[in-house]
Structures are given as structure tokens and as C-alpha cells.
Design a protein around this motif. Structure first.
Motif, PDB file in Angstrom:
ATOM      1  N   GLU A   1       0.847  -1.195   0.000  1.00 54.64           N
ATOM      2  CA  GLU A   1       0.000   0.000   0.000  1.00 54.64           C
ATOM      3  C   GLU A   1       0.880   1.242   0.000  1.00 54.64           C
ATOM      4  OE1 GLU A   1      -3.516  -0.148   0.135  1.00 54.64           O
ATOM      5  OE2 GLU A   1      -3.367   1.980  -0.323  1.00 54.64           O
ATOM      6  N   ALA A   2       0.503   2.221  -0.787  1.00 53.76           N
ATOM      7  CA  ALA A   2       1.225   3.493  -0.815  1.00 53.76           C
ATOM      8  C   ALA A   2       0.290   4.598  -0.341  1.00 53.76           C
ATOM      9  CB  ALA A   2       1.719   3.792  -2.221  1.00 53.76           C
ATOM     10  N   TYR A   3       0.841   5.506   0.436  1.00 51.21           N
ATOM     11  CA  TYR A   3       0.061   6.649   0.929  1.00 51.21           C
ATOM     12  C   TYR A   3       0.912   7.902   0.778  1.00 51.21           C
ATOM     13  CZ  TYR A   3      -2.119   9.910   4.166  1.00 51.21           C
ATOM     14  OH  TYR A   3      -2.692  11.028   4.720  1.00 51.21           O
ATOM     15  N   VAL A   4       0.357   8.919   0.181  1.00 53.72           N
ATOM     16  CA  VAL A   4       1.027  10.211   0.078  1.00 53.72           C
ATOM     17  C   VAL A   4       0.151  11.220   0.814  1.00 53.72           C
ATOM     18  CG1 VAL A   4       1.880  12.012  -1.456  1.00 53.72           C
ATOM     19  CG2 VAL A   4       2.085   9.609  -2.125  1.00 53.72           C
ATOM     20  N   HIS A   5       0.748  11.845   1.819  1.00 54.54           N
ATOM     21  CA  HIS A   5       0.003  12.789   2.642  1.00 54.54           C
ATOM     22  C   HIS A   5      -0.321  14.054   1.861  1.00 54.54           C
ATOM     23  CE1 HIS A   5      -1.499  14.184   6.438  1.00 54.54           C
ATOM     24  NE2 HIS A   5      -0.789  15.293   6.343  1.00 54.54           N
ATOM     25  N   HIS A   6      -1.409  14.705   2.261  1.00 52.31           N
ATOM     26  CA  HIS A   6      -1.847  15.950   1.633  1.00 52.31           C
ATOM     27  C   HIS A   6      -0.676  16.946   1.587  1.00 52.31           C
ATOM     28  CE1 HIS A   6      -4.718  18.960   0.385  1.00 52.31           C
ATOM     29  NE2 HIS A   6      -4.238  19.770   1.301  1.00 52.31           N
ATOM     30  N   GLY A   7      -0.423  17.510   0.444  1.00 50.37           N
ATOM     31  CA  GLY A   7       0.691  18.426   0.277  1.00 50.37           C
ATOM     32  C   GLY A   7       1.911  17.773  -0.347  1.00 50.37           C
ATOM     33  N   ASN A   8       1.862  16.457  -0.479  1.00 50.25           N
ATOM     34  CA  ASN A   8       2.934  15.691  -1.132  1.00 50.25           C
ATOM     35  C   ASN A   8       4.308  15.875  -0.493  1.00 50.25           C
ATOM     36  OD1 ASN A   8       1.011  14.731  -2.905  1.00 50.25           O
ATOM     37  ND2 ASN A   8       1.428  16.308  -4.422  1.00 50.25           N
ATOM     38  N   LYS A   9       4.357  16.063   0.824  1.00 48.11           N
ATOM     39  CA  LYS A   9       5.643  16.211   1.524  1.00 48.11           C
ATOM     40  C   LYS A   9       6.048  14.922   2.241  1.00 48.11           C
ATOM     41  CE  LYS A   9       5.971  20.722   0.795  1.00 48.11           C
ATOM     42  NZ  LYS A   9       6.951  21.295  -0.057  1.00 48.11           N
ATOM     43  N   ILE A  10       5.070  14.036   2.525  1.00 44.59           N
ATOM     44  CA  ILE A  10       5.337  12.777   3.217  1.00 44.59           C
ATOM     45  C   ILE A  10       4.675  11.656   2.424  1.00 44.59           C
ATOM     46  CG2 ILE A  10       4.941  11.422   5.326  1.00 44.59           C
ATOM     47  CD1 ILE A  10       4.829  14.078   6.860  1.00 44.59           C
ATOM     48  N   GLY A  11       5.432  10.567   2.242  1.00 49.90           N
ATOM     49  CA  GLY A  11       4.897   9.386   1.564  1.00 49.90           C
ATOM     50  C   GLY A  11       5.322   8.117   2.275  1.00 49.90           C
ATOM     51  N   VAL A  12       4.484   7.086   2.198  1.00 53.19           N
ATOM     52  CA  VAL A  12       4.744   5.813   2.865  1.00 53.19           C
ATOM     53  C   VAL A  12       4.440   4.672   1.902  1.00 53.19           C
ATOM     54  CG1 VAL A  12       3.962   4.258   4.714  1.00 53.19           C
ATOM     55  CG2 VAL A  12       4.215   6.701   5.162  1.00 53.19           C
ATOM     56  N   VAL A  13       5.282   3.653   1.932  1.00 50.89           N
ATOM     57  CA  VAL A  13       5.010   2.396   1.252  1.00 50.89           C
ATOM     58  C   VAL A  13       5.105   1.308   2.317  1.00 50.89           C
ATOM     59  CG1 VAL A  13       5.706   0.776  -0.542  1.00 50.89           C
ATOM     60  CG2 VAL A  13       5.958   3.230  -0.919  1.00 50.89           C
ATOM     61  N   VAL A  14       4.039   0.513   2.471  1.00 49.46           N
ATOM     62  CA  VAL A  14       4.008  -0.532   3.497  1.00 49.46           C
ATOM     63  C   VAL A  14       3.603  -1.863   2.856  1.00 49.46           C
ATOM     64  CG1 VAL A  14       1.623   0.012   4.191  1.00 49.46           C
ATOM     65  CG2 VAL A  14       3.107  -1.183   5.780  1.00 49.46           C
ATOM     66  N   GLU A  15       4.243  -2.946   3.322  1.00 47.84           N
ATOM     67  CA  GLU A  15       3.909  -4.303   2.883  1.00 47.84           C
ATOM     68  C   GLU A  15       3.237  -5.014   4.046  1.00 47.84           C
ATOM     69  OE1 GLU A  15       7.265  -6.679   1.715  1.00 47.84           O
ATOM     70  OE2 GLU A  15       6.103  -8.520   1.769  1.00 47.84           O
ATOM     71  N   VAL A  16       2.021  -5.501   3.812  1.00 43.21           N
ATOM     72  CA  VAL A  16       1.290  -6.284   4.807  1.00 43.21           C
ATOM     73  C   VAL A  16       1.022  -7.650   4.194  1.00 43.21           C
ATOM     74  CG1 VAL A  16      -0.750  -6.417   6.277  1.00 43.21           C
ATOM     75  CG2 VAL A  16       0.240  -4.181   5.743  1.00 43.21           C
ATOM     76  N   ASN A  17       1.371  -8.693   4.940  1.00 43.53           N
ATOM     77  CA  ASN A  17       1.266 -10.056   4.409  1.00 43.53           C
ATOM     78  C   ASN A  17       0.138 -10.839   5.069  1.00 43.53           C
ATOM     79  OD1 ASN A  17       4.507  -9.452   4.671  1.00 43.53           O
ATOM     80  ND2 ASN A  17       3.822 -10.172   2.686  1.00 43.53           N
ATOM     81  N   CYS A  18      -0.445 -11.740   4.282  1.00 39.60           N
ATOM     82  CA  CYS A  18      -1.476 -12.661   4.753  1.00 39.60           C
ATOM     83  C   CYS A  18      -1.233 -14.004   4.064  1.00 39.60           C
ATOM     84  CB  CYS A  18      -2.868 -12.117   4.471  1.00 39.60           C
ATOM     85  SG  CYS A  18      -3.174 -11.820   2.721  1.00 39.60           S
ATOM     86  N   GLU A  19      -2.137 -14.955   4.247  1.00 39.99           N
ATOM     87  CA  GLU A  19      -1.915 -16.306   3.731  1.00 39.99           C
ATOM     88  C   GLU A  19      -2.415 -16.508   2.303  1.00 39.99           C
ATOM     89  OE1 GLU A  19      -3.189 -19.315   6.562  1.00 39.99           O
ATOM     90  OE2 GLU A  19      -2.932 -17.846   8.152  1.00 39.99           O
ATOM     91  N   THR A  20      -3.480 -15.799   1.909  1.00 41.88           N
ATOM     92  CA  THR A  20      -4.055 -16.039   0.576  1.00 41.88           C
ATOM     93  C   THR A  20      -4.282 -14.733  -0.185  1.00 41.88           C
ATOM     94  OG1 THR A  20      -6.338 -15.911   1.337  1.00 41.88           O
ATOM     95  CG2 THR A  20      -5.287 -18.090   1.407  1.00 41.88           C
ATOM     96  N   ASP A  21      -4.251 -14.849  -1.497  1.00 43.99           N
ATOM     97  CA  ASP A  21      -4.517 -13.716  -2.366  1.00 43.99           C
ATOM     98  C   ASP A  21      -5.963 -13.239  -2.213  1.00 43.99           C
ATOM     99  OD1 ASP A  21      -3.827 -11.874  -4.429  1.00 43.99           O
ATOM    100  OD2 ASP A  21      -4.959 -13.124  -5.825  1.00 43.99           O
ATOM    101  N   PHE A  22      -6.863 -14.191  -1.944  1.00 41.86           N
ATOM    102  CA  PHE A  22      -8.277 -13.847  -1.764  1.00 41.86           C
ATOM    103  C   PHE A  22      -8.443 -12.831  -0.638  1.00 41.86           C
ATOM    104  CE2 PHE A  22     -12.291 -14.683   0.456  1.00 41.86           C
ATOM    105  CZ  PHE A  22     -13.173 -14.362  -0.559  1.00 41.86           C
ATOM    106  N   VAL A  23      -7.816 -13.090   0.508  1.00 43.90           N
ATOM    107  CA  VAL A  23      -7.900 -12.168   1.646  1.00 43.90           C
ATOM    108  C   VAL A  23      -7.200 -10.852   1.321  1.00 43.90           C
ATOM    109  CG1 VAL A  23      -7.003 -11.781   3.986  1.00 43.90           C
ATOM    110  CG2 VAL A  23      -8.295 -13.848   3.467  1.00 43.90           C
ATOM    111  N   ALA A  24      -6.074 -10.919   0.614  1.00 46.23           N
ATOM    112  CA  ALA A  24      -5.320  -9.708   0.281  1.00 46.23           C
ATOM    113  C   ALA A  24      -6.153  -8.725  -0.542  1.00 46.23           C
ATOM    114  CB  ALA A  24      -4.043 -10.071  -0.466  1.00 46.23           C
ATOM    115  N   ARG A  25      -7.146  -9.237  -1.262  1.00 49.67           N
ATOM    116  CA  ARG A  25      -8.000  -8.369  -2.073  1.00 49.67           C
ATOM    117  C   ARG A  25      -9.282  -7.960  -1.352  1.00 49.67           C
ATOM    118  NH1 ARG A  25      -9.450 -11.664  -6.448  1.00 49.67           N
ATOM    119  NH2 ARG A  25      -8.271 -13.392  -5.624  1.00 49.67           N
ATOM    120  N   SER A  26      -9.496  -8.459  -0.141  1.00 44.22           N
ATOM    121  CA  SER A  26     -10.750  -8.169   0.572  1.00 44.22           C
ATOM    122  C   SER A  26     -10.772  -6.722   1.075  1.00 44.22           C
ATOM    123  CB  SER A  26     -10.931  -9.125   1.747  1.00 44.22           C
ATOM    124  OG  SER A  26     -10.003  -8.826   2.767  1.00 44.22           O
ATOM    125  N   GLU A  27     -11.970  -6.199   1.244  1.00 40.63           N
ATOM    126  CA  GLU A  27     -12.146  -4.815   1.690  1.00 40.63           C
ATOM    127  C   GLU A  27     -11.544  -4.592   3.070  1.00 40.63           C
ATOM    128  OE1 GLU A  27     -13.177  -2.295  -0.113  1.00 40.63           O
ATOM    129  OE2 GLU A  27     -12.830  -0.930   1.542  1.00 40.63           O
TER     130      GLU A  27
END
Length: 152
Positions: free
Chosen positions: A62-88
Motif C-alpha cells: 500500500e502506498a500513501y502520500v500525505h496531503h501536500g505531497n511532503k510525506i509518503g509511505v510504502v508498506v507491505e502487509v502479508n497474509c496467507e491467501t490472495d483472496f484475503v489480500a483483495r478483501s475490503e
């Protein structure tokens, strides 16, 4: 004591747990909402502990860029299945964690997990993770992240 449909609905909205889990917790707590929430939290911790040794090789970046484009984050979160990774629920969790990292600037994953969540300071990121594991039924871990700030 029988739990009413409205009580179950309210507990579901507050905890995001399943109908059967909410009903059982309310019956065990004899209708006491606070005790029912504590029971569900405890069960979430137990479930997270049971699943923690299972491999989590799927997931989402997941990537997040804060309002104003001065701070950005890229985070990796892991789970067991692709099905869950796509869930809301999983996607919401990854977005919230990325936004939290932008706001709180944790040093590493361990520090991140212990920080109070910026949207609800009554919960830590670990609490959110445990709730997610209890809801989706899969081992889930925050793998890694990087935070960028202009000028640092």
C-alpha cells in the motif's frame, strides 16, 4: 440470556466480528456490552496467537502520500491467501496502517505495533491487527515499510 438482534448488530458494528461470535459473547456476558467486547478482544488475541506460526506469503503493498505531497509511505502487509489480500477489510487495514505511519513516523515494525492508532487512540496497531486476524481467520503481519519526507 438471549441476545437481541439489535444488541448483536450494535456489537458487530463496534467490533467487526461475526454474528455468531457476537451472539455467543453477549450470551456469555449475560448482556453486558463491555464484558462482551472484552471477550471478543480476548478471543481475537487467542486466534491471532494460534495462527501466528502459519506462513503469510501473500499480501498487499500500500502506498500513501500525505496531503501536500511532503510525506509518503510504502508498506507491505502479508497474509496467507490472495483472496484475503483483495478483501475490503484487508485493504482498509493496509490503508490505515500506511496513513498511521505517515502521521506517527515509527522507527520499525515493533514500535509501530505498540503505537496508539491515530484514528482511535484507545487501540494500538497490534489491537487492529488482532481484530483483523480474528475477522478474516488468517495469519497477518506487517512485513516492512518505508517513510519518506521531503528534506530528510
Amino acid at each position: 440470556m438471549m441476545a437481541t438482534a439489535n444488541d448483536i448488530k450494535r456489537l458487530r458494528e463496534e467490533t467487526s466480528c461475526g454474528v455468531i461470535d457476537c451472539k455467543k459473547a453477549l450470551e456469555e456476558a449475560k448482556g453486558d456490552f463491555t464484558k462482551a467486547k472484552a471477550l471478543l478482544r480476548k478471543r481475537g488475541l487467542e486466534m491471532a496467537a494460534k495462527k501466528s506460526d502459519r506462513a503469510a506469503k501473500e499480501g498487499r503493498v500500500e502506498a500513501y502520500v500525505h496531503h501536500g505531497n511532503k510525506i509518503g509511505v510504502v508498506v507491505e502487509v502479508n497474509c496467507e491467501t490472495d483472496f484475503v489480500a483483495r478483501s475490503e477489510d484487508f485493504c482498509t487495514f493496509t490503508r490505515d496502517v500506511a496513513m498511521h505511519i505517515a502521521a506517527m513516523d515509527p522507527e520499525n515494525v515493533q514500535v509501530l505495533l505498540g503505537q496508539p492508532f491515530v484514528k482511535d487512540t484507545g487501540k494500538t496497531i497490534q489491537d487492529l491487527l488482532n481484530e483483523l486476524v480474528a475477522k478474516i481467520g488468517e495469519n497477518t503481519v506487517v512485513g516492512r515499510f518505508v517513510r519518506f519526507k521531503v528534506g530528510e
